[in-house]
Design an enzyme around this catalytic site. Sequence first.
Site, PDB file in Angstrom:
ATOM      1  N   GLU A 147       0.727  -1.064   0.086  1.00  0.00           N
ATOM      2  CA  GLU A 147       0.091  -0.087   0.060  1.00  0.00           C
ATOM      3  C   GLU A 147       0.816   1.348   0.203  1.00  0.00           C
ATOM      4  OE1 GLU A 147      -2.653  -0.589   3.223  1.00  0.00           O
ATOM      5  OE2 GLU A 147      -3.252  -2.264   2.777  1.00  0.00           O
ATOM      6  N   GLU A 251      -6.386 -10.532  -0.666  1.00  0.00           N
ATOM      7  CA  GLU A 251      -7.031 -10.592   0.600  1.00  0.00           C
ATOM      8  C   GLU A 251      -8.475 -10.450   0.114  1.00  0.00           C
ATOM      9  OE1 GLU A 251      -5.394  -6.780   2.467  1.00  0.00           O
ATOM     10  OE2 GLU A 251      -3.333  -7.611   2.317  1.00  0.00           O
TER      11      GLU A 251
HETATM   12  O1  9MR Z   1      -7.062  -7.818   8.718  1.00  0.00           O
HETATM   13  C1  9MR Z   1      -6.137  -6.919   9.562  1.00  0.00           C
HETATM   14  C2  9MR Z   1      -6.701  -6.573  10.752  1.00  0.00           C
HETATM   15  O2  9MR Z   1      -6.880  -7.409  11.688  1.00  0.00           O
HETATM   16  C3  9MR Z   1      -5.714  -5.555  11.472  1.00  0.00           C
HETATM   17  O3  9MR Z   1      -6.377  -4.890  12.517  1.00  0.00           O
HETATM   18  C4  9MR Z   1      -5.470  -4.555  10.310  1.00  0.00           C
HETATM   19  C5  9MR Z   1      -4.690  -3.369  11.061  1.00  0.00           C
HETATM   20  O4  9MR Z   1      -4.495  -2.183   9.911  1.00  0.00           O
HETATM   21  O5  9MR Z   1      -5.093  -5.000   9.320  1.00  0.00           O
HETATM   22  C6  9MR Z   1      -5.671  -5.862   8.599  1.00  0.00           C
HETATM   23  O6  9MR Z   1      -5.159  -6.507   7.421  1.00  0.00           O
HETATM   24  C7  9MR Z   1      -4.822  -5.494   6.252  1.00  0.00           C
HETATM   25  C8  9MR Z   1      -3.848  -5.930   5.465  1.00  0.00           C
HETATM   26  O7  9MR Z   1      -2.748  -6.269   6.417  1.00  0.00           O
HETATM   27  C9  9MR Z   1      -3.326  -5.271   4.398  1.00  0.00           C
HETATM   28  N1  9MR Z   1      -4.375  -4.813   3.672  1.00  0.00           N
HETATM   29  C10 9MR Z   1      -5.668  -4.322   4.289  1.00  0.00           C
HETATM   30  C11 9MR Z   1      -5.918  -5.238   5.219  1.00  0.00           C
HETATM   31  C12 9MR Z   1      -7.407  -4.895   5.936  1.00  0.00           C
HETATM   32  O8  9MR Z   1      -7.100  -3.727   6.650  1.00  0.00           O
END
Ligand code: 9MR
Length: 342
Positions: A147, A251
Site C-alpha cells: 500500500e 485479501e
Molecule cells: O485484517 C487485518 C486486521 O486484523 C488489522 O487490525 C488491520 C490493521 O490495519 O490490518 C488488517 O489487514 C490489512 C492487511 O494487512 C493489508 N491490507 C488491508 C487489510 C485490511 O485492513
Amino acid sequence: MKLRYVFFCLLVLPHLHAQNPRFLKDVLSFPLGASVNPRMLDENMTYRERAGSEFNSITAENHMKMVNVHPAADRFDFDKGDEIVRFAQNRKMRVHGHTLVWHNQVPTWMKDFQGDTKAWEDMLKLHIQTVAAHYQGKVAGWDVVNESFLDDGTLRPSIWADHIPDYIAKSFQWAHEADPKAILFYNDYGQDGKPKKMEAILNMVQDFKRRNIPIHGLGLQMHISVQSSNAAIEEVVRKSAATGLKIHFSELDIAVNPKNNPDFVYDDAAKDEQLSKYLCVFKAFQEVPVAQQYGITTWNIGDGDSWLRGYFKRPKEYPLLFDEAYRPKSVYRILLQSLKKI
Ligand code: 9MR
C-alpha cells in the site's frame, strides 16, 4: 468379490471424486488461500479444521507484520508466525508472507526512530533481511511492500517515504538478497475504479524492470463489495497480468453491506449479488495465464472473523465463503458447482 472391490477403488472412486469434489480448492487450477489468526487456530477446532481442509495456502493476517515480529529495536519475535508456518507445513500447505514493509502496524520504536538516511536504511534493511532470512525456505513469497500509493497515484507519505529515497525498490533488493528464491510481490488495494493508482503501480513495475529491481508479482487485495464494477475489476486484472508478473488476489472479501446499514438483512437478493461478484472475481482470475496464477486468498475464513466486522465495526457484514459457524455458505456451494470442470 475382492477383485471387484479393487477395481472399484482404483477406477471408479477417483472418478466419482472428480465429478463430485467436496472442496472448492479441488476444482481450481491454482492455490486457494486464507489469512489466519494463530489464536483461532489454537482455540477453535472447527476453524483449524476448515483452515486445513479447505485451503492449500496460508497467510498470517497480522503475525508477520512489523509490530508483531519486531517489537523492539533489538528484539524479534517469530513465535506466532512460526506457529502458522508449522500448521501449514504439517499439512503441506503453502505459506505466503505478509508483509515486510507497510505504513501501518509499525512498532512505536520505529515511528520514533531518529537518524540520517543511512541509519534509516540500515534499520529497514535489517528488519527486512532478518525476517526474510528467518522464513527463508518456509514461505513461497512475500508481500514486500504494502500500500505505498494513494488513490491519486502519488507516493503515500509514511516514515519510509519520508526518510528513505526510493524505499520501495530498495526493499525489493534487500528482500531478494535475503531470500533469492522467494516470489516478491507489491501488494495494494482498490486499483479498480482508481485508474491513477493502477497507473502508478504499472509505471513502478516498468521502472523496476528497466532497473533490474527484482519484482515478481502483483498482489491485488480485492477488498471489494457487491457495488464494485465488474468491468473495472476485469480491466485491472488484465492490465496487471499484462506485466507478465505473477498475480495474487491476496485479501479477497466481498462486502454486502458496505454502508453499514444497521437494518441490513443478508437475504437471497444480497446473496445472489455477492455470488455474481465472486463469480466475476474467480473467472477474471482464470483469465490470467496459468503460469502467472499465484492464487486467490480470502481475508480470513468465516464471516465472524472478517476485519470488516472487527476493525470496521460492521456487525451486519457477511463478506466471506463460510458463515460464523464455518459452514460453507450457499455462495461457496454454487461457486464450487459453477467452476467445476465438466
Ligand atoms: O485484517 C487485518 C486486521 O486484523 C488489522 O487490525 C488491520 C490493521 O490495519 O490490518 C488488517 O489487514 C490489512 C492487511 O494487512 C493489508 N491490507 C488491508 C487489510 C485490511 O485492513
